[in-house]
Structures are given as structure tokens and as C-alpha cells.
Design a protein around this motif. Structure first.
Motif, PDB file in Angstrom:
ATOM      1  N   HIS A   4      23.375   9.935 -24.518  1.00  0.00           N
ATOM      2  CA  HIS A   4      24.812  10.153 -24.499  1.00  0.00           C
ATOM      3  C   HIS A   4      25.239  10.615 -25.888  1.00  0.00           C
ATOM      4  N   VAL A   5      25.930  11.741 -25.948  1.00  0.00           N
ATOM      5  CA  VAL A   5      26.290  12.332 -27.238  1.00  0.00           C
ATOM      6  C   VAL A   5      27.785  12.606 -27.288  1.00  0.00           C
ATOM      7  N   TRP A   6      28.430  12.037 -28.318  1.00  0.00           N
ATOM      8  CA  TRP A   6      29.818  12.333 -28.637  1.00  0.00           C
ATOM      9  C   TRP A   6      29.813  13.250 -29.859  1.00  0.00           C
ATOM     10  N   PRO A   7      30.116  14.540 -29.696  1.00  0.00           N
ATOM     11  CA  PRO A   7      30.097  15.446 -30.848  1.00  0.00           C
ATOM     12  C   PRO A   7      31.118  15.031 -31.907  1.00  0.00           C
ATOM     13  N   ARG A   8      30.852  15.440 -33.135  1.00  0.00           N
ATOM     14  CA  ARG A   8      31.811  15.195 -34.212  1.00  0.00           C
ATOM     15  C   ARG A   8      33.140  15.856 -33.859  1.00  0.00           C
ATOM     16  N   SER A   9      34.243  15.168 -34.147  1.00  0.00           N
ATOM     17  CA  SER A   9      35.563  15.720 -33.835  1.00  0.00           C
ATOM     18  C   SER A   9      36.565  15.265 -34.890  1.00  0.00           C
ATOM     19  N   GLU A  10      37.797  15.751 -34.776  1.00  0.00           N
ATOM     20  CA  GLU A  10      38.833  15.389 -35.744  1.00  0.00           C
ATOM     21  C   GLU A  10      39.390  13.996 -35.470  1.00  0.00           C
ATOM     22  N   THR A  11      39.374  13.571 -34.230  1.00  0.00           N
ATOM     23  CA  THR A  11      39.875  12.249 -33.866  1.00  0.00           C
ATOM     24  C   THR A  11      38.832  11.538 -33.017  1.00  0.00           C
ATOM     25  N   ALA A  48      35.074   9.094 -35.476  1.00  0.00           N
ATOM     26  CA  ALA A  48      35.037  10.465 -34.962  1.00  0.00           C
ATOM     27  C   ALA A  48      33.773  11.219 -35.345  1.00  0.00           C
ATOM     28  N   GLY A  49      32.851  10.562 -36.018  1.00  0.00           N
ATOM     29  CA  GLY A  49      31.607  11.222 -36.384  1.00  0.00           C
ATOM     30  C   GLY A  49      30.677  11.391 -35.203  1.00  0.00           C
ATOM     31  N   LEU A  50      29.630  12.178 -35.394  1.00  0.00           N
ATOM     32  CA  LEU A  50      28.621  12.341 -34.349  1.00  0.00           C
ATOM     33  C   LEU A  50      28.055  10.976 -33.964  1.00  0.00           C
ATOM     34  N   THR A  51      28.053  10.702 -32.668  1.00  0.00           N
ATOM     35  CA  THR A  51      27.513   9.435 -32.160  1.00  0.00           C
ATOM     36  C   THR A  51      26.602   9.742 -30.984  1.00  0.00           C
ATOM     37  N   ALA A  52      25.447   9.087 -30.959  1.00  0.00           N
ATOM     38  CA  ALA A  52      24.509   9.267 -29.850  1.00  0.00           C
ATOM     39  C   ALA A  52      23.860   7.936 -29.515  1.00  0.00           C
ATOM     40  N   THR A  53      23.759   7.656 -28.225  1.00  0.00           N
ATOM     41  CA  THR A  53      23.076   6.450 -27.774  1.00  0.00           C
ATOM     42  C   THR A  53      21.972   6.837 -26.797  1.00  0.00           C
ATOM     43  N   LEU A  69      21.607   5.328 -31.493  1.00  0.00           N
ATOM     44  CA  LEU A  69      20.654   6.141 -32.241  1.00  0.00           C
ATOM     45  C   LEU A  69      21.284   6.789 -33.465  1.00  0.00           C
ATOM     46  N   VAL A  70      22.482   7.310 -33.318  1.00  0.00           N
ATOM     47  CA  VAL A  70      23.196   8.019 -34.382  1.00  0.00           C
ATOM     48  C   VAL A  70      24.644   7.563 -34.384  1.00  0.00           C
ATOM     49  N   GLY A  71      25.209   7.367 -35.562  1.00  0.00           N
ATOM     50  CA  GLY A  71      26.625   7.044 -35.659  1.00  0.00           C
ATOM     51  C   GLY A  71      26.899   5.625 -36.115  1.00  0.00           C
ATOM     52  N   ALA A 125      21.912  18.786 -33.294  1.00  0.00           N
ATOM     53  CA  ALA A 125      22.758  17.928 -34.123  1.00  0.00           C
ATOM     54  C   ALA A 125      22.177  16.524 -34.258  1.00  0.00           C
ATOM     55  N   VAL A 126      21.682  15.976 -33.148  1.00  0.00           N
ATOM     56  CA  VAL A 126      21.095  14.630 -33.180  1.00  0.00           C
ATOM     57  C   VAL A 126      19.838  14.616 -34.050  1.00  0.00           C
ATOM     58  N   ARG A 127      18.968  15.605 -33.883  1.00  0.00           N
ATOM     59  CA  ARG A 127      17.739  15.662 -34.667  1.00  0.00           C
ATOM     60  C   ARG A 127      18.051  15.844 -36.153  1.00  0.00           C
ATOM     61  N   ALA A 128      19.071  16.644 -36.482  1.00  0.00           N
ATOM     62  CA  ALA A 128      19.439  16.850 -37.883  1.00  0.00           C
ATOM     63  C   ALA A 128      19.926  15.548 -38.508  1.00  0.00           C
ATOM     64  N   SER A 129      20.682  14.771 -37.734  1.00  0.00           N
ATOM     65  CA  SER A 129      21.170  13.481 -38.236  1.00  0.00           C
ATOM     66  C   SER A 129      20.010  12.519 -38.480  1.00  0.00           C
ATOM     67  N   LEU A 130      19.049  12.492 -37.544  1.00  0.00           N
ATOM     68  CA  LEU A 130      17.897  11.617 -37.720  1.00  0.00           C
ATOM     69  C   LEU A 130      17.039  12.063 -38.897  1.00  0.00           C
ATOM     70  N   ALA A 131      16.884  13.378 -39.073  1.00  0.00           N
ATOM     71  CA  ALA A 131      16.117  13.893 -40.203  1.00  0.00           C
ATOM     72  C   ALA A 131      16.795  13.545 -41.518  1.00  0.00           C
ATOM     73  N   GLY A 132      18.124  13.565 -41.529  1.00  0.00           N
ATOM     74  CA  GLY A 132      18.870  13.177 -42.729  1.00  0.00           C
ATOM     75  C   GLY A 132      18.657  11.725 -43.092  1.00  0.00           C
ATOM     76  N   GLU A 133      18.536  10.855 -42.088  1.00  0.00           N
ATOM     77  CA  GLU A 133      18.252   9.439 -42.350  1.00  0.00           C
ATOM     78  C   GLU A 133      16.898   9.287 -43.029  1.00  0.00           C
ATOM     79  N   VAL A 134      15.903  10.023 -42.517  1.00  0.00           N
ATOM     80  CA  VAL A 134      14.556   9.933 -43.093  1.00  0.00           C
ATOM     81  C   VAL A 134      14.561  10.425 -44.522  1.00  0.00           C
ATOM     82  N   ALA A 135      15.282  11.548 -44.777  1.00  0.00           N
ATOM     83  CA  ALA A 135      15.306  12.129 -46.113  1.00  0.00           C
ATOM     84  C   ALA A 135      15.974  11.204 -47.119  1.00  0.00           C
ATOM     85  N   SER A 136      16.989  10.468 -46.636  1.00  0.00           N
ATOM     86  CA  SER A 136      17.711   9.587 -47.560  1.00  0.00           C
ATOM     87  C   SER A 136      16.990   8.260 -47.759  1.00  0.00           C
TER      88      SER A 136
END
Length: 249
Positions: free
Chosen positions: A94-101, A193-198, A121-123, A238-249
Motif C-alpha cells: 500500500h503506497v501513499w504518494p508524497r503530497s502537500e497535505t 504527508a510524506g511518502l508512506t508504504a506498508t 516499510l516507508v514513512g 519511489a519506495v525503492r529510492a526511500s529504502l536505498a536512502g535509509e541504507v545510505a544514511s
């Protein structure tokens, strides 16, 4: 010519590992086994990301997944990555894309015909409100049954009026695993409102119908929308990029 091997959506090592985690009981998997499978996802998020990569690289898998997935009317995607038979379970992203609200999420109080365990998973996490019907007080709703019409399984059938009161307001933080049985009536939305994935590990159907509540004046005609192959690629990227960012940080 591409040398990428063809990956069928339901034929991959990762869902086979989840199936193994679900075979801890003699009957179909229950909450304990579903939670174990969700914990497997949490323990090896890198392997889950690799599965997403392999699926996205296979046109046949993407077409198969898109066909059985959809956009919720409130603007988030329900992607069925895997549908297993023995044991019977599904893996949904389940993916909630990043949005303004912040998204309204699943804003109608509802239950489920199946038990599930979910990993954020993300968010930041998920905000939930759990409800119970009450004779006095609470807030008025119109009650509907989902799954009563064999000719149109997604139709809502009117089932009288009810009043609901809040019974709990649980929050699930990013990285957590939570479970839900068929008795729980709740609403679910991302905390921000950030990218969220479960990742949802869905068990076999336990009841023929489920309940959905709408506020007075709210239309019960809330159709889902098709999810395209392009949507799948955009969301998974988008989900994979977020997970890759976690690994990099």
C-alpha cells in the motif's frame, strides 16, 4: 536483447520464504503466522527491495500485478504483489504518494473479511481509530455490507443505521509491525504527508462479508480506479529510492 530473466509475479524466492514462515500451523495461517511473515519482511527489507526490483524488471510480472491492483478513491495505491494458494495468502504493497497535505487514507470505518499483519516499510507511521457500535452517544453512520452481491462483489449493500463510538486510537510507527483481525472496525491514514508504504500480509478469507460505515449524506458510490503499469513503476521506484536512502544514511 535484454538478458534479464523473466520473473512471474507469484514465482520468486522472497514470497516462497514468506510462505515458509506461514506454514507454522496445520490449518490456514492465522494472526501468529501472518505476524511472523511480516517480521520476516522487517528483518530483511533489503531482500524485499530486491524483489521489487526484480518484479519491475519483468514486463509480464508488472502487467499481472497491475491487473489485480487499484487506486483507492482517496488517492493511495493497493498493489497486490503476490497471491499464493498453498498456503492461502497475499502480499500487498500500500503506497501513499508524497503530497502537500496528509492523505485521508481509508476514512470510512470498516472491518475486513480476512486477518492481516502489516509492516510500515516507508514513512513516519500510521494513525488509526478503532470504533464500536453503541446504543447511545457516539456519532451516527449508515451501515453497509461489502461482498453480499455475487454479481458485483465490490458493491455496498445498505444494512441500516448505527452509532459508532471511539474505542481506541493506536499509532503505528515507521518500522513497526501490527496485526488486525476480522472483529476490528477502524479507519487508517498516514501520520504525515510524506511518502508512506506498508507491506500487508493478508490471510485467507474468514467471513463472507464485511462492514463499511458512511456518514449521513456521504455517497456510498466510491469506486476504485485502475492502476497502470506506469503507476506501478513510479510507485515502486519511489519506495525503492526511500529504502536505498535509509541504507545510505
Amino acid at each position: 536483447m535484454s538478458t534479464t530473466p523473466r520473473v512471474v509475479a507469484d514465482d520468486h524466492v522472497f514470497p516462497r520464504q514468506l510462505a515458509k514462515a506461514l506454514r507454522g500451523c496445520e490449518s490456514q495461517p492465522g494472526l501468529t503466522e501472518l505476524a511472523a511473515a511480516a517480521e520476516h519482511v522487517r528483518a530483511d527489507r533489503g531482500a524485499f527491495a530486491a524483489w521489487l526490483r526484480d518484479l519491475a524488471a519483468a514486463d509480464a510480472a508488472v502487467a499481472e500485478i497491475a491487473k489485480r491492483s487499484y487506486w483507492h478513491p482517496n488517492g493511495f495505491a493497493k498493489i497486490v504483489l503476490h497471491a499464493g494458494i498453498e498456503p492461502e495468502f497475499r502480499v500487498r504493497l500500500h503506497v501513499w504518494p508524497r503530497s502537500e497535505t496528509p492523505s485521508r487514507g481509508e476514512s470510512n470505518p470498516h472491518s475486513h473479511r480476512w486477518e492481516f499483519a502489516s509492516h510500515v516499510l516507508v514513512g513516519t507511521g500510521m494513525h488509526m481509530v478503532e470504533f464500536a457500535e453503541t446504543a447511545e452517544g457516539g456519532k451516527p453512520f449508515r451501515r453497509y455490507r461489502y461482498g453480499t452481491d455475487p454479481a458485483n462483489p465490490s458493491a455496498l449493500t445498505a444494512d441500516g443505521e448505527a452509532r459508532l463510538k471511539r474505542r481506541a486510537v493506536p499509532h503505528v510507527q515507521g518500522g513497526d509491525v501490527y496485526t488486525c483481525d476480522t472483529e476490528i472496525v477502524h479507519t487508517v491514514r498516514p501520520i504525515d504527508a510524506g511518502l508512506t508504504a506498508t507491506v500487508v500480509i493478508q490471510g485467507p478469507r474468514r467471513t463472507p462479508t464485511t462492514v463499511v460505515y458512511c456518514e449521513p449524506g456521504e455517497s456510498d458510490d466510491q469506486p476504485n480506479f485502475d492502476l497502470t503499469e506506469a503507476d506501478f513503476h513510479e510507485l515502486v521506484t519511489a519506495v525503492r529510492a526511500s529504502l536505498a536512502g535509509e541504507v545510505a544514511s
